[in-house]
Design an enzyme around this catalytic site. Structure first.
Site, PDB file in Angstrom:
ATOM      1  N   LYS A   1     -45.436 -14.430  -2.713  1.00 38.33           N
ATOM      2  CA  LYS A   1     -45.202 -14.269  -1.263  1.00 38.33           C
ATOM      3  C   LYS A   1     -43.732 -14.511  -0.933  1.00 38.33           C
ATOM      4  O   LYS A   1     -43.126 -13.776  -0.151  1.00 38.33           O
ATOM      5  CB  LYS A   1     -46.117 -15.220  -0.476  1.00 38.33           C
ATOM      6  CG  LYS A   1     -47.534 -14.719  -0.437  1.00 38.33           C
ATOM      7  CD  LYS A   1     -48.571 -15.739  -0.039  1.00 38.33           C
ATOM      8  CE  LYS A   1     -49.961 -15.122  -0.279  1.00 38.33           C
ATOM      9  NZ  LYS A   1     -51.062 -16.059  -0.237  1.00 38.33           N
TER      10      LYS A   1
ATOM     11  N   GLN B   1     -52.283 -21.772   2.047  1.00 33.86           N
ATOM     12  CA  GLN B   1     -52.837 -21.195   0.819  1.00 33.86           C
ATOM     13  C   GLN B   1     -54.241 -21.754   0.561  1.00 33.86           C
ATOM     14  O   GLN B   1     -54.446 -22.966   0.548  1.00 33.86           O
ATOM     15  CB  GLN B   1     -51.899 -21.487  -0.364  1.00 33.86           C
ATOM     16  CG  GLN B   1     -52.305 -20.823  -1.659  1.00 33.86           C
ATOM     17  CD  GLN B   1     -52.243 -19.297  -1.617  1.00 33.86           C
ATOM     18  OE1 GLN B   1     -51.320 -18.715  -1.066  1.00 33.86           O
ATOM     19  NE2 GLN B   1     -53.251 -18.639  -2.168  1.00 33.86           N
TER      20      GLN B   1
ATOM     21  N   ASP C   1     -52.153 -14.295   8.723  1.00 29.76           N
ATOM     22  CA  ASP C   1     -53.127 -14.027   7.666  1.00 29.76           C
ATOM     23  C   ASP C   1     -54.540 -13.855   8.242  1.00 29.76           C
ATOM     24  O   ASP C   1     -55.501 -13.704   7.495  1.00 29.76           O
ATOM     25  CB  ASP C   1     -53.091 -15.216   6.686  1.00 29.76           C
ATOM     26  CG  ASP C   1     -53.595 -14.853   5.305  1.00 29.76           C
ATOM     27  OD1 ASP C   1     -53.599 -13.657   4.967  1.00 29.76           O
ATOM     28  OD2 ASP C   1     -53.993 -15.773   4.562  1.00 29.76           O
TER      29      ASP C   1
END
Ligand code: NAP
Length: 287
Positions: free
Chosen positions: A57, A101, A124
């Site tokens: 990322k 994450q 996200d």
């Protein structure tokens, strides 16, 4: 731009084009506001795969001119500590997107941590707020990156979804469920299948579009498909294989995403795109 080759839908050309547009948007934001677009990533613990994903990322951020701020917390972090960290990032005007994450260590209430992300910075698509807005087809939210990547691939191949029967195999919060909502918003008729679905091959046989998000290598077989079906394989399994048995499916499908090189490259490109769009919204920059 064409991203189809024979009957394959290739992800890389579309992902490259999204990265170019994103880099231009990031540069425009810098020129107009003096601000650098910033994605904050939060990693809790030592999971080696998660470290790799975070590194990927950050590399993508660099390519797009996006600054990345990395917060690394140790294995013993509590829910309260993680929520406090995310809340601080949420209030920081120099951070435009926040990514926690997954997975987090067991003692942490992951949902509470996700919910600390403001919807405007939820690039996200993990919060209840983002998910419900997406289902209600409301603006001001970002969908989960992989399903949005699949939508952009379908669009790039000029596939009109209206009235088509889409069968989504899988109902996870990051893939199957948001995928169904995005397809529905484009007027597809959607069936969601899962591990308790009876006679899955018969369900798949009815599909004009199949999205495989099962997590089982080469699970969907060519002889389950209707002749000419479009097959989007979100799977990524050890040995570089998808959730669809490619060789048998490619003989029946009119279009199919290969693994690797199909859906895979889209996820990170969409994350960068959504981070740049979040920054543009927060900073009031129009294109
Ligand atoms: P997941 O959370 O494990 O969900 C798998 C889904 O498949 C569940 O809904 C499960 O049903 C269903 N399922 C399992 N066995 C089944 C069966 N025999 N018949 C029908 N349905 C079955 O997985 P995920 O996170 O959604 O990921 C799915 C795949 O996408 C994986 O291969 C993963 O590696 C890949 N992925 C790729 C990306 C990318 O960037 N390209 C990102 C995320 C995930 P139940 O709900 O009933 O258990």
């Amino acid at each position: 731009m064409s991203n189809t080759l024979d009957n394959k839908i290739l992800g890389k050309p579309v992902a490259d084009s999204i990265m170019q547009t994103t880099a231009a948007r990031v540069a425009n934001i810098k020129a107009k506001t003096g601000k650098t677009v910033c994605l904050a990533t939060v990693l809790v613990g030592e999971d080696p795969a998660s470290h790799t994903y975070i590194r990927m990322k950050h590399n993508r951020c660099e390519q797009a001119g996006i600054a990345s701020r990395h917060i690394k917390l140790d294995d013993s972090t509590t829910t309260e500590q993680l929520v406090a960290t995310i809340t601080e990032l949420g209030a920081d005007p120099d951070v435009h997107g926040i990514l926690l994450q997954h997975p987090v260590p067991k003692q942490i209430d992951e949902r509470a941590a996700f919910e600390a992300i403001p919807v405007a910075k939820d690039v996200d698509g993990v919060t209840y707020g983002s998910f419900s807005r997406m289902w209600f087809d409301e603006p001001g939210c970002f969908p989960s990156c992989t399903p949005q990547g699949i939508m952009l691939l379908l669009e790039s191949a000029n596939i009109d979804l209206s009235g088509k029967h889409a069968v989504v195999i899988g109902r996870s919060p990051i893939l199957g469920k948001p995928m169904a909502g995005l397809l529905l918003a484009k007027n597809a008729t959607v069936t969601i299948c899962h591990s308790r679905t009876k006679d899955l091959p018969q369900m798949v046989k009815q599909a004009d579009i199949v999205v495989a998000a099962v997590g089982k290598p080469e699970f969907v077989q060519g002889d389950w498909l209707k002749e000419g079906a479009i097959v989007m394989d979100a799977g990524y399994n050890p040995g570089n294989v998808g959730d669809v048995h490619f060789d048998s499916a490619a003989k029946v499908a009119s279009l199919i995403t290969p693994v690797p090189g199909g859906v895979g490259p889209m996820t990170l490109a969409v994350l960068m795109q959504q981070t740049s769009l979040a920054a543009a919204q927060q900073l009031g920059v129009t294109e």
